[in-house]
Design a protein around this motif. Structure first.
Motif, PDB file in Angstrom:
ATOM      1  N   GLU A  67       0.856  -1.184   0.000  1.00 30.57           N
ATOM      2  CA  GLU A  67       0.000   0.000   0.000  1.00 30.57           C
ATOM      3  C   GLU A  67       0.890   1.231   0.000  1.00 30.57           C
ATOM      4  OE1 GLU A  67      -2.947   0.009   3.058  1.00 30.57           O
ATOM      5  OE2 GLU A  67      -3.389  -2.111   2.742  1.00 30.57           O
ATOM      6  N   VAL A  68       0.549   2.156  -0.875  1.00 29.35           N
ATOM      7  CA  VAL A  68       1.318   3.387  -0.977  1.00 29.35           C
ATOM      8  C   VAL A  68       0.404   4.536  -0.614  1.00 29.35           C
ATOM      9  CG1 VAL A  68       2.618   4.884  -2.542  1.00 29.35           C
ATOM     10  CG2 VAL A  68       2.709   2.393  -2.822  1.00 29.35           C
ATOM     11  N   GLU A  69       0.866   5.295   0.346  1.00 33.29           N
ATOM     12  CA  GLU A  69       0.073   6.454   0.749  1.00 33.29           C
ATOM     13  C   GLU A  69       0.479   7.635  -0.118  1.00 33.29           C
ATOM     14  OE1 GLU A  69       0.048   7.330   4.899  1.00 33.29           O
ATOM     15  OE2 GLU A  69       0.086   5.208   5.429  1.00 33.29           O
ATOM     16  N   GLU A  70      -0.501   8.223  -0.752  1.00 34.00           N
ATOM     17  CA  GLU A  70      -0.226   9.387  -1.578  1.00 34.00           C
ATOM     18  C   GLU A  70      -0.677  10.629  -0.822  1.00 34.00           C
ATOM     19  OE1 GLU A  70      -1.640   9.231  -5.596  1.00 34.00           O
ATOM     20  OE2 GLU A  70      -1.491   7.050  -5.609  1.00 34.00           O
ATOM     21  N   SER A  71       0.194  11.591  -0.810  1.00 35.09           N
ATOM     22  CA  SER A  71      -0.205  12.853  -0.188  1.00 35.09           C
ATOM     23  C   SER A  71      -0.345  13.885  -1.298  1.00 35.09           C
ATOM     24  CB  SER A  71       0.824  13.299   0.839  1.00 35.09           C
ATOM     25  OG  SER A  71       2.034  13.603   0.216  1.00 35.09           O
ATOM     26  N   PRO A  72      -1.307  14.762  -1.181  1.00 37.35           N
ATOM     27  CA  PRO A  72      -1.528  15.745  -2.236  1.00 37.35           C
ATOM     28  C   PRO A  72      -0.338  16.691  -2.429  1.00 37.35           C
ATOM     29  CG  PRO A  72      -3.196  15.926  -0.505  1.00 37.35           C
ATOM     30  CD  PRO A  72      -2.262  14.850  -0.117  1.00 37.35           C
ATOM     31  N   SER A  73       0.478  16.888  -1.395  1.00 39.53           N
ATOM     32  CA  SER A  73       1.577  17.827  -1.508  1.00 39.53           C
ATOM     33  C   SER A  73       2.790  17.238  -2.207  1.00 39.53           C
ATOM     34  CB  SER A  73       1.980  18.346  -0.128  1.00 39.53           C
ATOM     35  OG  SER A  73       2.426  17.248   0.663  1.00 39.53           O
ATOM     36  N   SER A  74       2.952  15.915  -2.220  1.00 36.63           N
ATOM     37  CA  SER A  74       4.106  15.315  -2.877  1.00 36.63           C
ATOM     38  C   SER A  74       3.646  14.209  -3.822  1.00 36.63           C
ATOM     39  CB  SER A  74       5.075  14.747  -1.847  1.00 36.63           C
ATOM     40  OG  SER A  74       4.426  13.766  -1.075  1.00 36.63           O
ATOM     41  N   PRO A  75       3.398  14.569  -5.077  1.00 37.78           N
ATOM     42  CA  PRO A  75       2.926  13.550  -6.031  1.00 37.78           C
ATOM     43  C   PRO A  75       4.019  12.533  -6.331  1.00 37.78           C
ATOM     44  CG  PRO A  75       3.405  15.611  -7.156  1.00 37.78           C
ATOM     45  CD  PRO A  75       3.560  15.876  -5.685  1.00 37.78           C
ATOM     46  N   ILE A  76       3.594  11.311  -6.588  1.00 40.89           N
ATOM     47  CA  ILE A  76       4.537  10.244  -6.912  1.00 40.89           C
ATOM     48  C   ILE A  76       5.094  10.453  -8.303  1.00 40.89           C
ATOM     49  CG2 ILE A  76       4.755   7.769  -7.340  1.00 40.89           C
ATOM     50  CD1 ILE A  76       2.670   7.323  -5.182  1.00 40.89           C
ATOM     51  N   PHE A  77       4.244  10.854  -9.216  1.00 39.81           N
ATOM     52  CA  PHE A  77       4.703  11.068 -10.593  1.00 39.81           C
ATOM     53  C   PHE A  77       4.320  12.479 -10.991  1.00 39.81           C
ATOM     54  CE2 PHE A  77       5.914  10.029 -14.768  1.00 39.81           C
ATOM     55  CZ  PHE A  77       4.983  10.591 -15.619  1.00 39.81           C
ATOM     56  N   ALA A  78       5.317  13.222 -11.382  1.00 42.10           N
ATOM     57  CA  ALA A  78       5.049  14.593 -11.817  1.00 42.10           C
ATOM     58  C   ALA A  78       5.027  14.616 -13.326  1.00 42.10           C
ATOM     59  CB  ALA A  78       6.134  15.527 -11.290  1.00 42.10           C
ATOM     60  N   PRO A  79       3.884  14.953 -13.931  1.00 40.87           N
ATOM     61  CA  PRO A  79       3.814  15.013 -15.395  1.00 40.87           C
ATOM     62  C   PRO A  79       4.728  16.099 -15.945  1.00 40.87           C
ATOM     63  CG  PRO A  79       1.749  15.758 -14.413  1.00 40.87           C
ATOM     64  CD  PRO A  79       2.642  15.316 -13.294  1.00 40.87           C
TER      65      PRO A  79
END
Length: 80
Positions: A67-79
């Motif tokens: 499980e990966v927690e995504e936070s709105p302030s640090s996206p995993i992938f930046a387009p």
């Protein structure tokens, strides 16, 4: 040259198998190659028999996805 170094060099020289098969023998195998040594042991009946392998049952675990927690302030992938 000392006597010790002379005996070391003599034992380091390869010797042919005493069974005249053309391969090299070893002091550890009675001056026979490994093949002839095993054949001699079979004839003598002194060859050790390896124990049969033991079957081990291992329950297979099915890996669960991480499980990966995504936070709105640090996206995993930046387009780009």
């Amino acid at each position: 040259m000392s006597e010790q170094s002379a005996t070391t060099k003599a034992s380091a020289e390869p010797q042919l198998c005493k069974m005249d098969c053309g391969f090299f023998g070893s002091n550890a195998t009675g001056d026979c190659c490994s093949k002839c040594f095993h054949e001699l042991k079979k004839k003598d009946g002194t060859e050790s028999v390896a124990p049969a392998p033991v079957a081990v049952s291992v329950a297979q675990e099915i890996p669960t996805p991480m499980e990966v927690e995504e936070s709105p302030s640090s996206p995993i992938f930046a387009p780009s």
